[in-house]
Design an enzyme around this catalytic site. Structure first.
Site, short mmCIF file in Angstrom:
data_model
loop_
_atom_site.label_atom_id
_atom_site.label_comp_id
_atom_site.label_asym_id
_atom_site.label_seq_id
_atom_site.Cartn_x
_atom_site.Cartn_y
_atom_site.Cartn_z
N SER A 75 -13.97 16.90 12.80
CA SER A 75 -12.98 17.00 11.74
C SER A 75 -11.88 17.99 12.11
CB SER A 75 -13.67 17.46 10.45
OG SER A 75 -12.73 17.78 9.46
N SER A 76 -10.64 17.63 11.78
CA SER A 76 -9.51 18.51 12.08
C SER A 76 -9.39 19.64 11.07
CB SER A 76 -8.20 17.70 12.09
OG SER A 76 -8.01 17.08 10.82
N LYS A 81 -17.92 20.05 12.04
CA LYS A 81 -18.40 18.89 11.28
C LYS A 81 -18.33 17.63 12.13
CE LYS A 81 -17.58 16.31 6.99
NZ LYS A 81 -17.37 14.97 7.57
#
Length: 239
Positions: A75-76, A81
């Site tokens: 995730s950015s 995550k």
């Protein structure tokens, strides 16, 4: 009859000529039924993927029961995550199949009298839905399910912290006292085992027996598997 024979040869299927050719030209109820069966498969696939997405939520402030294999950069906005991109992709395939089933229903319903002019669309949607479902299942198995890791210790901690296991103490101390222990465990953040050890005369061995999570699972008739620290099945057993 020559066409039926050719189709049998090409497909290897036991294709038969309809008893009523006029009825078969206008009545597409068999297509409605087949499309509905495809939708049912997609509903189940969708549900399975949603369960995995929820169980794999984390690594903090989520369930964290499972870890899905990483298939792309994380995730950015949430470092660490692992995004469940494969289950999400399968979900989108399922949404597409749902829409195709609606299209088939409308196309079947719009036929008039002894003719349904929308057979091409009906066949196109069903064959496309079949292809999407097959590809989605293969992708889901090879790129997600085969690499799932069960977070055994996380699951064990959650189970042992659950106040519901106080029901196993009913026979020993009665419902009222068991309920009181459950409430204190929730209020203090302690485990049921800790509170029960403080408030009952049961020794460690007896508490271990009464609050055995695996034994409770077997009593519920669920499948119980012995696993190592990495979540690998050692010796499957079913009660």
């Amino acid at each position: 009859e020559k066409c039926i024979a050719a189709l049998r040869k090409i497909t290897g299927l036991d294709i038969k000529l309809a008893d009523d050719l006029v009825g078969a030209t206008s009545d597409t109820s068999c297509m409605v039924g087949y499309s509905a069966a495809m939708r049912r498969v997609a509903v189940k696939m969708n549900k399975i993927c949603n369960d995995l997405r929820l169980l794999a939520s984390g690594p903090r402030c989520g369930f964290g029961d499972l870890t899905v294999p990483p298939r792309q950069a994380g995730s950015s906005i949430m470092p660490g995550k692992i995004n469940p991109v494969i289950p999400e992709c399968v979900d989108q395939c399922c949404f597409t199949i749902f829409g195709m089933d609606v299209t088939v229903n409308w196309a079947c319903a719009e036929g008039q009298l002894q003719l349904n002019a929308f057979d091409p669309l009906i066949i196109h949607e069903i064959l496309t839905a079949m292809t999407i479902a097959i590809n989605a299942m293969d992708m889901f198995r090879t790129k997600c399910v085969d690499g799932l890791r069960i977070n055994v210790e996380q699951g064990r901690r959650d189970a042992e912290m659950s106040p519901s296991i106080c029901a196993a103490l009913n026979g020993k101390i009665g419902y009222e006292q068991a309920m009181s222990i459950a409430k204190e465990a929730v209020a203090t953040g302690k485990s049921v085992r800790e509170v029960a050890g403080e408030r009952t005369d049961a020794d460690r061995t007896e508490l271990d027996s009464l609050l055995d999570i695996a034994a409770m699972s077997r009593k519920l008739g669920q499948t119980c598997r012995d696993v190592d620290a990495d979540g690998n099945v050692i010796s499957p057993t079913t009660d």
